[in-house]
Design a protein around this motif. Structure first.
Motif, PDB file in Angstrom:
ATOM      1  N   UNK A 122       0.825  -1.211   0.000  1.00  0.00           N
ATOM      2  CA  UNK A 122       0.000   0.000   0.000  1.00  0.00           C
ATOM      3  C   UNK A 122       0.859   1.261   0.000  1.00  0.00           C
ATOM      4  N   UNK A 123       1.913   1.269   0.812  1.00  0.00           N
ATOM      5  CA  UNK A 123       2.776   2.445   0.878  1.00  0.00           C
ATOM      6  C   UNK A 123       3.428   2.736  -0.471  1.00  0.00           C
ATOM      7  N   UNK A 124       4.047   1.712  -1.067  1.00  0.00           N
ATOM      8  CA  UNK A 124       4.747   1.949  -2.324  1.00  0.00           C
ATOM      9  C   UNK A 124       3.786   2.146  -3.494  1.00  0.00           C
ATOM     10  N   UNK A 125       2.599   1.568  -3.433  1.00  0.00           N
ATOM     11  CA  UNK A 125       1.589   1.840  -4.450  1.00  0.00           C
ATOM     12  C   UNK A 125       1.151   3.291  -4.413  1.00  0.00           C
ATOM     13  N   UNK A 126       0.919   3.804  -3.208  1.00  0.00           N
ATOM     14  CA  UNK A 126       0.544   5.216  -3.057  1.00  0.00           C
ATOM     15  C   UNK A 126       1.693   6.125  -3.487  1.00  0.00           C
ATOM     16  N   UNK A 127       2.914   5.771  -3.118  1.00  0.00           N
ATOM     17  CA  UNK A 127       4.077   6.564  -3.508  1.00  0.00           C
ATOM     18  C   UNK A 127       4.239   6.584  -5.031  1.00  0.00           C
ATOM     19  N   UNK A 128       4.108   5.423  -5.664  1.00  0.00           N
ATOM     20  CA  UNK A 128       4.220   5.348  -7.128  1.00  0.00           C
ATOM     21  C   UNK A 128       3.132   6.179  -7.794  1.00  0.00           C
ATOM     22  N   UNK A 129       1.921   6.100  -7.280  1.00  0.00           N
ATOM     23  CA  UNK A 129       0.823   6.869  -7.857  1.00  0.00           C
ATOM     24  C   UNK A 129       1.082   8.367  -7.730  1.00  0.00           C
ATOM     25  N   UNK A 132       3.988   9.249 -10.222  1.00  0.00           N
ATOM     26  CA  UNK A 132       3.553   9.177 -11.611  1.00  0.00           C
ATOM     27  C   UNK A 132       2.540  10.259 -11.972  1.00  0.00           C
ATOM     28  N   UNK A 133       1.662  10.586 -11.058  1.00  0.00           N
ATOM     29  CA  UNK A 133       0.626  11.561 -11.365  1.00  0.00           C
ATOM     30  C   UNK A 133       1.080  12.994 -11.128  1.00  0.00           C
ATOM     31  N   UNK A 134       1.677  13.272  -9.973  1.00  0.00           N
ATOM     32  CA  UNK A 134       1.962  14.663  -9.600  1.00  0.00           C
ATOM     33  C   UNK A 134       3.376  15.135  -9.932  1.00  0.00           C
ATOM     34  N   UNK A 135       4.330  14.220  -9.983  1.00  0.00           N
ATOM     35  CA  UNK A 135       5.706  14.624 -10.279  1.00  0.00           C
ATOM     36  C   UNK A 135       5.998  14.475 -11.766  1.00  0.00           C
ATOM     37  N   UNK A 136       5.707  13.289 -12.316  1.00  0.00           N
ATOM     38  CA  UNK A 136       6.020  13.039 -13.730  1.00  0.00           C
ATOM     39  C   UNK A 136       4.874  13.384 -14.677  1.00  0.00           C
TER      40      UNK A 136
END
Length: 139
Positions: A122-129, A132-136
């Motif tokens: 859950x932590x890394x899924x939220x971090x990846x999201x 991917x959405x807000x930074x990249x």
């Protein structure tokens, strides 16, 4: 209550029930990645596992043909979906399981390993999201 919540509740109850029935009938944990992995790498192929995987594919297809496939707005980039799927597959092998094994079956058995793995997912899924959405800005 919004229909999405009701459908999510029904789906969760179906997954939990299927996991409990699989454990009671076969005496094994219903970890989808382990079942699929045993078929793919031929380490433990069986008719039971093949039928399980066929059901995972057939059930959503049958639902979609009867009630229509849901619309998603995540991304239309097929290559991104394929890459994400490969990363998920690699991650499940590295974690010795996926959310069905660790999350549904591990947490329900109070497995420290399952709880730790699920929190990590859950932590890394939220971090990846977030990245991917807000930074990249990819999705």
């Amino acid at each position: 209550m919004p229909m999405d919540w009701i459908l999510g509740l029904i789906g969760g109850l179906m997954i939990g029930s299927a996991a409990a029935i699989y454990l009671l009938v076969s005496g094994r944990i219903m970890g989808a990645s382990g079942i699929l992995g045993g078929l793919v790498d031929l380490s433990s192929p069986s008719l039971e596992k093949a039928v399980f995987v066929a059901g995972l594919v057939a059930a959503p297809l049958a639902y979609g043909m009867i009630w229509g496939f849901p619309q998603t707005n995540l991304t239309a980039d097929t290559s991104l979906l394929i890459i994400a799927g490969l990363f998920v597959g690699i991650g499940t092998r590295m974690a010795n399981g996926c959310t069905s094994g660790h999350g549904v079956c591990g947490i329900s058995r109070f497995s420290v390993r399952g709880i730790t793995a699920t929190v990590t997912f859950l932590f890394f899924g939220a971090l990846a999201m977030y990245v991917l959405r807000h930074v990249l800005g990819v999705i």
